[in-house]
Design a protein around this motif. Structure first.
Motif, PDB file in Angstrom:
ATOM      1  N   ARG A 112       9.828   9.482 -21.252  1.00  0.00           N
ATOM      2  CA  ARG A 112       9.040  10.391 -20.424  1.00  0.00           C
ATOM      3  C   ARG A 112       9.870  10.731 -19.187  1.00  0.00           C
ATOM      4  O   ARG A 112      10.714   9.930 -18.763  1.00  0.00           O
ATOM      5  CB  ARG A 112       7.713   9.759 -20.005  1.00  0.00           C
ATOM      6  N   ASP A 113       9.640  11.894 -18.626  1.00  0.00           N
ATOM      7  CA  ASP A 113      10.372  12.338 -17.449  1.00  0.00           C
ATOM      8  C   ASP A 113      10.151  11.320 -16.328  1.00  0.00           C
ATOM      9  O   ASP A 113       9.056  11.211 -15.772  1.00  0.00           O
ATOM     10  CB  ASP A 113       9.873  13.720 -17.017  1.00  0.00           C
ATOM     11  N   ALA A 114      11.202  10.560 -15.998  1.00  0.00           N
ATOM     12  CA  ALA A 114      11.061   9.469 -15.030  1.00  0.00           C
ATOM     13  C   ALA A 114      10.638   9.978 -13.656  1.00  0.00           C
ATOM     14  O   ALA A 114       9.860   9.325 -12.952  1.00  0.00           O
ATOM     15  CB  ALA A 114      12.376   8.708 -14.927  1.00  0.00           C
ATOM     16  N   ARG A 115      11.128  11.146 -13.266  1.00  0.00           N
ATOM     17  CA  ARG A 115      10.774  11.697 -11.954  1.00  0.00           C
ATOM     18  C   ARG A 115       9.277  12.013 -11.880  1.00  0.00           C
ATOM     19  O   ARG A 115       8.617  11.715 -10.880  1.00  0.00           O
ATOM     20  CB  ARG A 115      11.601  12.958 -11.693  1.00  0.00           C
ATOM     21  N   LYS A 116       8.737  12.588 -12.946  1.00  0.00           N
ATOM     22  CA  LYS A 116       7.312  12.899 -12.973  1.00  0.00           C
ATOM     23  C   LYS A 116       6.471  11.625 -13.004  1.00  0.00           C
ATOM     24  O   LYS A 116       5.405  11.555 -12.386  1.00  0.00           O
ATOM     25  CB  LYS A 116       6.993  13.775 -14.183  1.00  0.00           C
ATOM     26  N   VAL A 117       6.942  10.607 -13.721  1.00  0.00           N
ATOM     27  CA  VAL A 117       6.216   9.345 -13.786  1.00  0.00           C
ATOM     28  C   VAL A 117       6.134   8.706 -12.407  1.00  0.00           C
ATOM     29  O   VAL A 117       5.075   8.228 -11.978  1.00  0.00           O
ATOM     30  CB  VAL A 117       6.889   8.384 -14.787  1.00  0.00           C
ATOM     31  N   VAL A 118       7.270   8.699 -11.687  1.00  0.00           N
ATOM     32  CA  VAL A 118       7.288   8.105 -10.349  1.00  0.00           C
ATOM     33  C   VAL A 118       6.386   8.892  -9.401  1.00  0.00           C
ATOM     34  O   VAL A 118       5.644   8.315  -8.600  1.00  0.00           O
ATOM     35  CB  VAL A 118       8.725   8.048  -9.807  1.00  0.00           C
ATOM     36  N   HIS A 119       6.421  10.233  -9.485  1.00  0.00           N
ATOM     37  CA  HIS A 119       5.533  11.055  -8.661  1.00  0.00           C
ATOM     38  C   HIS A 119       4.076  10.684  -8.928  1.00  0.00           C
ATOM     39  O   HIS A 119       3.259  10.616  -8.004  1.00  0.00           O
ATOM     40  CB  HIS A 119       5.760  12.534  -8.962  1.00  0.00           C
TER      41      HIS A 119
ATOM     42  N   ILE B 277       2.867   7.809 -10.097  1.00  0.00           N
ATOM     43  CA  ILE B 277       2.572   6.469  -9.589  1.00  0.00           C
ATOM     44  C   ILE B 277       2.352   6.510  -8.080  1.00  0.00           C
ATOM     45  O   ILE B 277       1.377   5.971  -7.552  1.00  0.00           O
ATOM     46  CB  ILE B 277       3.715   5.491  -9.929  1.00  0.00           C
ATOM     47  N   LEU B 278       3.264   7.173  -7.373  1.00  0.00           N
ATOM     48  CA  LEU B 278       3.153   7.232  -5.914  1.00  0.00           C
ATOM     49  C   LEU B 278       1.954   8.062  -5.472  1.00  0.00           C
ATOM     50  O   LEU B 278       1.443   7.875  -4.367  1.00  0.00           O
ATOM     51  CB  LEU B 278       4.438   7.816  -5.316  1.00  0.00           C
ATOM     52  N   GLY B 279       1.504   8.991  -6.313  1.00  0.00           N
ATOM     53  CA  GLY B 279       0.362   9.824  -5.961  1.00  0.00           C
ATOM     54  C   GLY B 279      -0.971   9.255  -6.388  1.00  0.00           C
ATOM     55  O   GLY B 279      -2.015   9.855  -6.127  1.00  0.00           O
ATOM     56  N   ASN B 280      -0.962   8.088  -7.032  1.00  0.00           N
ATOM     57  CA  ASN B 280      -2.200   7.471  -7.499  1.00  0.00           C
ATOM     58  C   ASN B 280      -2.889   6.770  -6.329  1.00  0.00           C
ATOM     59  O   ASN B 280      -2.338   5.821  -5.752  1.00  0.00           O
ATOM     60  CB  ASN B 280      -1.889   6.448  -8.594  1.00  0.00           C
ATOM     61  N   PRO B 281      -4.094   7.197  -5.940  1.00  0.00           N
ATOM     62  CA  PRO B 281      -4.765   6.578  -4.793  1.00  0.00           C
ATOM     63  C   PRO B 281      -5.067   5.098  -4.981  1.00  0.00           C
ATOM     64  O   PRO B 281      -5.304   4.393  -4.008  1.00  0.00           O
ATOM     65  CB  PRO B 281      -6.053   7.401  -4.653  1.00  0.00           C
ATOM     66  N   SER B 282      -5.047   4.617  -6.224  1.00  0.00           N
ATOM     67  CA  SER B 282      -5.306   3.193  -6.465  1.00  0.00           C
ATOM     68  C   SER B 282      -4.230   2.314  -5.842  1.00  0.00           C
ATOM     69  O   SER B 282      -4.465   1.126  -5.569  1.00  0.00           O
ATOM     70  CB  SER B 282      -5.387   2.916  -7.970  1.00  0.00           C
ATOM     71  N   TYR B 283      -3.028   2.886  -5.632  1.00  0.00           N
ATOM     72  CA  TYR B 283      -1.918   2.114  -5.078  1.00  0.00           C
ATOM     73  C   TYR B 283      -1.753   2.312  -3.570  1.00  0.00           C
ATOM     74  O   TYR B 283      -0.784   1.830  -2.986  1.00  0.00           O
ATOM     75  CB  TYR B 283      -0.603   2.511  -5.758  1.00  0.00           C
ATOM     76  N   ALA B 284      -2.689   3.012  -2.942  1.00  0.00           N
ATOM     77  CA  ALA B 284      -2.526   3.391  -1.536  1.00  0.00           C
ATOM     78  C   ALA B 284      -2.263   2.194  -0.624  1.00  0.00           C
ATOM     79  O   ALA B 284      -1.450   2.269   0.304  1.00  0.00           O
ATOM     80  CB  ALA B 284      -3.753   4.162  -1.053  1.00  0.00           C
ATOM     81  N   ASP B 285      -2.934   1.079  -0.890  1.00  0.00           N
ATOM     82  CA  ASP B 285      -2.787  -0.098  -0.035  1.00  0.00           C
ATOM     83  C   ASP B 285      -1.919  -1.180  -0.669  1.00  0.00           C
ATOM     84  O   ASP B 285      -1.890  -2.312  -0.185  1.00  0.00           O
ATOM     85  CB  ASP B 285      -4.172  -0.680   0.286  1.00  0.00           C
ATOM     86  N   GLU B 286      -1.221  -0.846  -1.746  1.00  0.00           N
ATOM     87  CA  GLU B 286      -0.440  -1.845  -2.470  1.00  0.00           C
ATOM     88  C   GLU B 286       1.064  -1.610  -2.390  1.00  0.00           C
ATOM     89  O   GLU B 286       1.835  -2.360  -2.985  1.00  0.00           O
ATOM     90  CB  GLU B 286      -0.865  -1.859  -3.957  1.00  0.00           C
ATOM     91  N   ILE B 287       1.491  -0.591  -1.677  1.00  0.00           N
ATOM     92  CA  ILE B 287       2.902  -0.217  -1.653  1.00  0.00           C
ATOM     93  C   ILE B 287       3.455  -0.333  -0.244  1.00  0.00           C
ATOM     94  O   ILE B 287       2.826   0.100   0.722  1.00  0.00           O
ATOM     95  CB  ILE B 287       3.097   1.228  -2.159  1.00  0.00           C
ATOM     96  N   ASP B 288       4.633  -0.940  -0.103  1.00  0.00           N
ATOM     97  CA  ASP B 288       5.342  -0.960   1.173  1.00  0.00           C
ATOM     98  C   ASP B 288       6.094   0.355   1.322  1.00  0.00           C
ATOM     99  O   ASP B 288       7.081   0.593   0.618  1.00  0.00           O
ATOM    100  CB  ASP B 288       6.341  -2.130   1.232  1.00  0.00           C
ATOM    101  N   LEU B 289       5.632   1.205   2.219  1.00  0.00           N
ATOM    102  CA  LEU B 289       6.280   2.501   2.406  1.00  0.00           C
ATOM    103  C   LEU B 289       7.391   2.442   3.439  1.00  0.00           C
ATOM    104  O   LEU B 289       8.170   3.380   3.566  1.00  0.00           O
ATOM    105  CB  LEU B 289       5.240   3.538   2.835  1.00  0.00           C
ATOM    106  N   ARG B 290       7.485   1.341   4.190  1.00  0.00           N
ATOM    107  CA  ARG B 290       8.489   1.240   5.240  1.00  0.00           C
ATOM    108  C   ARG B 290       9.280  -0.062   5.108  1.00  0.00           C
ATOM    109  O   ARG B 290       8.701  -1.112   4.843  1.00  0.00           O
ATOM    110  CB  ARG B 290       7.838   1.281   6.628  1.00  0.00           C
TER     111      ARG B 290
END
Length: 224
Positions: free
Chosen positions: A127-134, A136-149
């Motif tokens: 699958r297009d890896a770039r679209k998959v990553v987009h 994942i990062l756009g899924n609101p379920s992960y909003a508080d689970e990712i270190d953005l900094r």
């Protein structure tokens, strides 16, 4: 911080107009789509995720359930195993399409006793890896689970530098500095990708086939 940096970004990565909130993600908490109801959803989760029945076992179980309607008022969760798989495949999250191509050894083949893999072709599914990553990062379920900094962490005793997550390292910090210094990437965030591969037997829905999956989750999601 510049005015442009203060502007918010849209879901497509473009900057929105200052002072205008981006379109929010609207979800219906009562909807089980694409499943008809919670019974169908929980049946699929049980068979496909928890029990992880192989394809042949799914056919033997779901088939009789779909045909057994005599004397009942309720329709079975799925008519057959194909109905089960098609419903799972139609889930809107994760809708980046699968594609495939074939590869085959093209080097010299010895005239006597060549190895079997030299003449065999292999399917590569991707699958297009770039679209998959987009996605994942756009899924609101992960909003508080990712270190953005990137961050530095120190012990309370001795003030010693602590290394744990990927984003606590010096390299991540350096990459964020590079992004911040480039005017063309204002408002962007550091999203590294890690690749990992290992042989596995994929028994669910395939019937004991061997695969060598190459996985590429965002590191902030994997190690955050």
């Amino acid at each position: 911080m510049s005015r442009k940096q203060q502007d918010r970004a849209t879901s497509t990565g473009d900057f929105s107009i200052a002072g205008v909130s981006p379109t929010s993600v609207v979800t219906d908490s009562k909807s089980w789509a694409p499943f008809d109801d919670h019974v169908q959803f929980e049946t699929a989760e049980l068979l496909y995720t928890r029990i992880q029945l192989v394809g042949s076992s799914n056919r033997r179980l779901v088939g009789p359930l779909g045909s057994n309607t005599t004397g009942t008022q309720r329709k079975p969760p799925f008519d057959n195993c194909h109905s089960l798989y098609n419903t799972i495949d139609s889930i809107p999250l994760g809708d980046v399409k699968w594609q495939r191509f074939k590869v085959q050894y093209t080097g010299d083949i010895p005239p006597a006793n060549p190895l079997p893999w030299m003449r065999q072709s292999y399917e590569v599914w991707y699958r297009d890896a770039r679209k998959v990553v987009h996605q994942i990062l756009g899924n609101p379920s992960y909003a508080d689970e990712i270190d953005l900094r990137p961050f530095w962490e120190f012990s309370t005793e001795g003030d010693q530098r602590q290394y744990k997550d990927f984003m606590s390292g010096d390299w991540s910090w350096d990459q964020a500095d590079i992004i911040a210094a480039d005017e063309t990437t204002l408002g962007s965030t550091f999203a590294p990708i890690i690749l990992g591969s290992d042989k596995t037997t994929v028994s669910v829905a395939t019937g004991n086939n061997e695969f060598y999956p190459l996985q590429s989750p965002p590191l902030e999601d994997l190690l955050g």
